[in-house]
Design a protein around this motif. Sequence first.
Motif, PDB file in Angstrom:
ATOM      1  N   ASN A 104       6.603 -32.814 -31.035  1.00 55.22           N
ATOM      2  CA  ASN A 104       7.756 -33.172 -31.867  1.00 55.22           C
ATOM      3  C   ASN A 104       9.033 -33.232 -31.039  1.00 55.22           C
ATOM      4  N   THR A 105       8.928 -33.860 -29.895  1.00 62.36           N
ATOM      5  CA  THR A 105      10.034 -33.870 -28.944  1.00 62.36           C
ATOM      6  C   THR A 105      10.284 -35.285 -28.424  1.00 62.36           C
ATOM      7  N   VAL A 106      11.555 -35.594 -28.282  1.00 60.93           N
ATOM      8  CA  VAL A 106      11.987 -36.842 -27.659  1.00 60.93           C
ATOM      9  C   VAL A 106      12.682 -36.499 -26.351  1.00 60.93           C
ATOM     10  N   TYR A 107      12.444 -37.304 -25.342  1.00 62.29           N
ATOM     11  CA  TYR A 107      12.991 -37.039 -24.018  1.00 62.29           C
ATOM     12  C   TYR A 107      13.925 -38.174 -23.582  1.00 62.29           C
ATOM     13  N   LEU A 108      14.806 -37.830 -22.675  1.00 62.99           N
ATOM     14  CA  LEU A 108      15.619 -38.831 -22.002  1.00 62.99           C
ATOM     15  C   LEU A 108      15.531 -38.545 -20.507  1.00 62.99           C
ATOM     16  N   GLN A 109      14.801 -39.400 -19.808  1.00 62.95           N
ATOM     17  CA  GLN A 109      14.708 -39.286 -18.357  1.00 62.95           C
ATOM     18  C   GLN A 109      15.859 -40.081 -17.761  1.00 62.95           C
ATOM     19  N   MET A 110      16.671 -39.408 -16.963  1.00 63.84           N
ATOM     20  CA  MET A 110      17.837 -40.040 -16.355  1.00 63.84           C
ATOM     21  C   MET A 110      17.697 -40.013 -14.847  1.00 63.84           C
ATOM     22  N   ASN A 111      17.650 -41.174 -14.243  1.00 64.08           N
ATOM     23  CA  ASN A 111      17.528 -41.309 -12.797  1.00 64.08           C
ATOM     24  C   ASN A 111      18.762 -41.986 -12.220  1.00 64.08           C
ATOM     25  N   SER A 112      18.911 -41.865 -10.925  1.00 64.31           N
ATOM     26  CA  SER A 112      20.037 -42.497 -10.218  1.00 64.31           C
ATOM     27  C   SER A 112      21.358 -42.201 -10.921  1.00 64.31           C
ATOM     28  N   LEU A 113      21.560 -40.946 -11.207  1.00 64.99           N
ATOM     29  CA  LEU A 113      22.747 -40.565 -11.975  1.00 64.99           C
ATOM     30  C   LEU A 113      24.028 -40.800 -11.193  1.00 64.99           C
ATOM     31  N   LYS A 114      25.059 -41.161 -11.955  1.00 66.36           N
ATOM     32  CA  LYS A 114      26.367 -41.469 -11.390  1.00 66.36           C
ATOM     33  C   LYS A 114      27.404 -40.515 -11.991  1.00 66.36           C
ATOM     34  N   PRO A 115      28.515 -40.309 -11.314  1.00 65.71           N
ATOM     35  CA  PRO A 115      29.558 -39.443 -11.887  1.00 65.71           C
ATOM     36  C   PRO A 115      29.990 -39.899 -13.285  1.00 65.71           C
ATOM     37  N   GLU A 116      29.983 -41.189 -13.527  1.00 61.22           N
ATOM     38  CA  GLU A 116      30.385 -41.697 -14.847  1.00 61.22           C
ATOM     39  C   GLU A 116      29.365 -41.407 -15.948  1.00 61.22           C
ATOM     40  N   ASP A 117      28.216 -40.862 -15.583  1.00 62.59           N
ATOM     41  CA  ASP A 117      27.242 -40.429 -16.589  1.00 62.59           C
ATOM     42  C   ASP A 117      27.578 -39.039 -17.126  1.00 62.59           C
ATOM     43  N   THR A 118      28.554 -38.404 -16.532  1.00 62.61           N
ATOM     44  CA  THR A 118      28.967 -37.083 -16.992  1.00 62.61           C
ATOM     45  C   THR A 118      29.450 -37.160 -18.439  1.00 62.61           C
ATOM     46  N   ALA A 119      28.847 -36.324 -19.287  1.00 58.77           N
ATOM     47  CA  ALA A 119      29.170 -36.357 -20.716  1.00 58.77           C
ATOM     48  C   ALA A 119      28.375 -35.276 -21.434  1.00 58.77           C
TER      49      ALA A 119
END
Length: 115
Positions: A76-91
């Motif tokens: 019962n889980t949803v995931y968000l895989q985030m790659n190649s992160l950038k400073p503007e992804d900060t949130a």
Amino acid sequence: QVQLVESGGGLVQPGGSLRLSCAASGSIFRINVMSWYRQTPGKERALVASMDSGGYTNYPDSVKGRFTISRDFAKNTVYLQMNSLKPEDTAVYYCYAFYNAVNYWGKGTLVTVSS
């Protein structure tokens, strides 16, 4: 009623990866849409990934090719895989569910991309 609890946020260096999790109360199979949004101070909450009950996904251009939404019905889980992160992804990243014409939100998890 749907309760959503996010986890997995933290500090990561630019270019790094992070996986967020959203644990839902009850079966996610019944939920029409599950999504991830993010918000920074002074800005509106913005969609970063969405998946409907049929598995169709949608991403804005800003994260397409870098972020991937997925789900695990058994957990019962949803995931968000985030790659190649950038400073503007900060949130602060929020999990969202749309079920029986009602919007549900988690409390959010902070992602900081910085060296």
